[in-house]
Design a protein around this motif. Structure first.
Motif: not given
Length: 899
Positions: A22, A166, A170, A271, A274-275, A278
């Protein structure tokens, strides 16, 4: 493959690595945003230059991941490798920032020989970007594949990579949003760069406690992943980067294309990735057969892109800008990126199922994805958009995703895959059928507000490299009257009289403040108004014209009887204005510029002190520079920051009014050689009269403030600089701030400052100052604030020899006069005949022919044209026909009478 240390790996290690990634993603995207700004200074801010820089960055990531394929077969402490890679990112990233901070002119100078050789220039831009970004980008590409080796090959790759990817993506969202919306605006580039470097070092520090974990690399040679899966990964990367490029063009048709909008568009893509990643990680954990859905998910990505275009089209028809933005931005980017993020995770799981080890599999997957992204960015910016336009580009992207789905279906033979061709062909057919209408609707919606204001029609549309351009024509009595150039959703240029005035004043001020101008530089062509004014002065020997849009030149040629570009003295250069100034070594007697609004993406670079200092270096010792200051689009703090930047670069600056709130910053010599040679040339005299500058004294009635008075107005507002772009606030002034602008620039205040100015007294003689004073009262008409002047004002004007203020004060102009006087004109209907008569009456009155004016106004009165009775009575009074004036007036009462 699993070492004893991995078997006892603490449960929180995955959380630690996710946190590290991150931080790494946030620092990397923040660094990337800073590099792109700096490269824009040196290499230009065209879409081609940006695409070359983005492609170079993605190529570096691809090479890093490719290197990691080799490393994962040799490294025994992957955590140590990650720490080393992140440290290398921080050190090399800082060096790139320092190099670009001091090397802008050097880099641009290397490219100067290729200034007008676009293919070679673009190639060299790409390789310069590769050379600058290779080391940090390569190190970034190494990190994630190495961390997948920490667990050896114990976990399944899909869930593991899904989580790590992810977290990294993110982090990119957070870094980009916080950087563009908070850090860069409030703290500037240096502190933002320091934060980025600290985030990257923090990611290394988080992984350092795991440094002793051992990894036993595979003993067999490197095994290549199946080509179909690598092709899928590359295709996803190419599609998503191309979707960013094409999607931002579509978004720019609906909202202001600011740097913040661009950052939020990229954040939406990240985003979604990442979503999606995940979510797919959770899916693969629960269902090992999830990889069978790869082909269907690719079809879903194509359908998501199509639905995103539909949502953007719906948003284009909403009235409120925030409503358009709120629907179009996430609607366009999120659905497709969600599917793409999920696809990447499913492909990773599929690679593990074909017995590839985690580290090599991840490295090959990310190398293919980044290489595809580099190709997608380059092709979309250099070929797809300019050659095909946004509609065809969007269709090609949808078809590309469908083709990827078909490839995946062929590679994975099962009953489920039989559905893919049917669904894929359905989505392709729907896209081919609907996308052109959806995109054309967005293009039309971008021009509609201006068509409503001008009562105009679209006559030409060009989808260029940098923007979509639309040429609008407004007719008067069935004949072409004025033109407007709309780029994306912004009115870039117009030939309406207010616009023609301030754009011509850029030239008039520059030419009038020196005795023998020879070489001139014009930055931004628009519809050629300023170029036409410059070329009307026969003293000039050369006019270099710089614009990033070749389409502007071609569209503008359609509106001129005598195209300014046909003049042998005019030399056009299709490039970025700042890059041109940094690249050339010539000096100019005149430099003038009206670039796009400063709030648009990357345009802030054309309003900073650093840029104005470049202008100063290219300006001859006795030269004059003029620049646009659109205060109706700037908060007071922003307008003052730009003014401070200009006056820091040019000691003897002053400010003049153009029209409405279009002000003009002017850099003059300490002792200007003001002369009236312009008014002695027939070639320029007509243009001067058209724009309300009928005498030298009329030019000076636009004076607003000298250098000292400007510094008093600016106060302690810091100057806008390259390193502090946030001093330009991304908002328009409110009603109170507009009123404050109007009060500060009011004729009475401007007149007071004019007579109090020591610089004016040193420049003009007492006789010249007195001549200016006698004409000051007509400034509100010339500045466009009065279009329906009272008779008392017109009566005072007719006691002078001025023509243009009379025309403008009564709602007419030189174009309307030309059309109304045409012998071949056949007005269609009573209203048109009434308008023709009214404008003929205004023309006669301006020429001091009151008897003719009375007859024309009486003709207009027969068609109930507004103010025709009042003006007929006034014209009769001016002609000494008192009885006739009383008869025409009848029972009506006016503020004047002569009987």
């Amino acid at each position: 493959m699993l070492d004893q240390t991995q078997e006892t790996l603490p449960g929180h290690a995955l959380n630690r690595l996710q946190t590290a990634l991150l931080c790494s993603g946030a620092g990397a995207l923040l660094l990337e945003a800073i590099w792109f700004r700096q490269l824009g200074w040196a290499l230009g801010n065209t879409v081609l230059a940006g695409a070359a820089t983005l492609a170079a960055f993605m190529l570096g990531l691809a090479l890093g991941a490719t290197l990691c394929v080799w490393l994962t077969h040799r490294i025994r402490h992957p955590a140590r490798g990650f720490v080393l890679a992140e440290t290398l990112v921080a050190v090399s990233g800082a060096l790139v920032i320092l190099l670009l901070s001091v090397g802008e002119t050097t880099l641009a100078g290397w490219l100067q020989p290729l200034l007008d050789r676009h293919l070679l220039l673009q190639s060299l831009r790409f390789w310069l970007s590769v050379g600058l970004l290779l080391l940090p980008a390569l190190a970034m590409g190494v990190g994630l594949p190495l961390l997948t080796c920490v667990w050896g090959d114990a976990p399944r790759l899909g869930p593991l990579l899904g989580r790590l990817y992810a977290a990294n993506t993110l982090g990119g969202v957070l870094g980009l949003v916080l950087g563009e919306c908070l850090l860069i605006p409030l703290l500037g580039l240096p502190i933002s760069a320091a934060v980025a470097l600290l985030l990257i070092l923090a990611s290394a520090a988080l992984v350092w406690p795991l440094r002793d974990l051992r990894y036993e690399p595979p003993r067999q040679p490197v095994t290549l992943a199946p080509w179909t899966l690598l092709l899928m990964a590359a295709g996803i990367g190419a599609a998503m980067l191309a979707i960013e490029v094409v999607g931002f063009r579509l978004i720019s048709l609906q909202t202001a294309g600011t740097t913040r909008t661009l950052a939020l568009a990229v954040a939406c893509v990240l985003a979604g990735l990442a979503l999606g990643s995940r979510g797919a990680a959770l899916w693969t954990e629960r269902d090992p057969r999830s990889t069978n859905a790869i082909s269907l998910l690719a079809v879903a990505a194509a359908a998501a892109w199509l639905s995103g275009i539909g949502l953007a089209s719906l948003g284009a028809h909403l009235e409120h800008p925030m409503a358009r933005w709120g629907l179009a931005l996430p609607g366009l980017f999120l659905p497709a990126s969600l599917c793409s993020g999920a696809l990447l995770t499913l492909i990773a799981e599929r690679l593990r199922q074909v017995n590839l080890y985690n580290g090599p599999a991840t490295a090959q997957l990310l190398a293919a994805n980044a290489a595809g992204a580099a190709l997608g960015a380059g092709l979309a910016g250099s070929w797809l958009l300019p050659a095909q336009g946004p509609a065809n580009a969007a269709i090609f992207l949808a078809l590309g995703l469908v083709i990827l789905a078909l490839v995946a279906a062929l590679a994975r033979r099962s009953k489920l895959q039989l559905v893919t061709p049917v669904l894929g062909l359905a989505v392709a057919a729907m896209g081919i059928r609907s996308i052109p209408a959806l995109v054309d609707g967005q293009v039309a919606a971008a021009a509609r507000p201006y068509q409503t204001v001008d009562d105009s029609q679209r006559v030409a549309i060009e989808h260029g490299r940098n923007e979509t351009l639309q040429l609008l024509r407004s007719d008067f009595l069935g004949e072409p009257n004025t033109w407007r150039l709309v780029t994306n959703r912004y009115s870039m240029s117009s030939t309406a009289r207010d616009s023609e005035r301030y754009m011509s004043l850029f030239a008039w001020w520059s030419l009038a403040l020196q005795s023998q101008p020879v070489d001139s530089l014009l930055i931004s062509y628009g519809l050629g108004t300023t170029a036409k004014a410059l070329l009307s002065d026969q003293r000039l020997g050369r006019v270099d014209i710089v614009d990033i849009s070749p389409e502007s030149f071609s569209l503008a040629s359609q509106i001129h009887n005598l195209d300014p570009l046909d003049d042998a003295r005019a030399q056009r250069h299709v490039t970025d204005g700042r890059f041109y100034l940094a690249a050339v070594e010539a000096q100019y007697d005149v430099i003038t510029g009206e670039p796009p609004p400063p709030r648009m993406a990357s345009v802030v670079n054309l309003y900073t002190r650093d840029y104005f200092q470049q202008m100063r270096q290219r300006l001859a010792p006795q030269g004059v520079a003029t620049y646009w200051l659109p205060v109706d689009q700037l908060s007071p703090a922003s307008a003052k920051a730009i003014t401070a930047a200009f006056c820091d670069a040019f000691e003897h600056c002053f400010l003049a009014a153009g029209s409405h709130y279009n002000w003009i910053l002017i850099a003059a010599p300490a002792k200007p050689a003001f002369n009236d040679a312009l008014w002695d040339q027939r070639s320029s005299l007509y243009q001067l009269r058209r724009t309300g500058v009928e005498s030298p004294a009329m030019l000076w009635t636009g004076f607003l403030a000298d250098a000292q008075q400007l510094r008093d107005w600016v106060g302690d507002t810091p100057a806008l600089t390259d390193h502090h772009p946030g001093r330009l606030r991304l908002r328009n002034p409110d009603a109170e701030e507009l009123l404050a602008y109007a009060n500060w620039a009011s004729p009475s205040e401007a007149r007071r400052r004019f007579f109090a100015s020591a610089w004016v007294a040193n420049t003009l003689s007492a006789e010249q100052i007195q001549a200016v004073a006698e004409l000051w009262d007509w400034q509100p008409i010339l500045n466009g604030f009065i279009h329906d002047a009272p008779i008392a004002l017109i009566d005072g004007l007719l006691d002078t020899d001025l023509i243009t203020p009379v025309l403008w004060g009564l709602g007419s102009g030189w174009n309307e006069q030309r059309i109304a006087a045409m012998d071949t004109l056949t007005p269609d209907g009573d209203a048109a005949r009434g308008q023709q008569a009214f404008h003929q009456g205004v023309g006669s009155l301006a020429r001091r022919e009151p008897r003719k004016a009375k007859m024309h106004f009486l003709d207009a009165l027969a068609f109930d044209v507004e103010r025709s009775r009042e003006l007929a009575v006034y014209a009769a009074c001016r002609a000494g026909q008192r009885d006739e004036a009383e008869r025409i007036a009848g029972p009506a009462r006016f503020a004047f009478r002569c009987w």
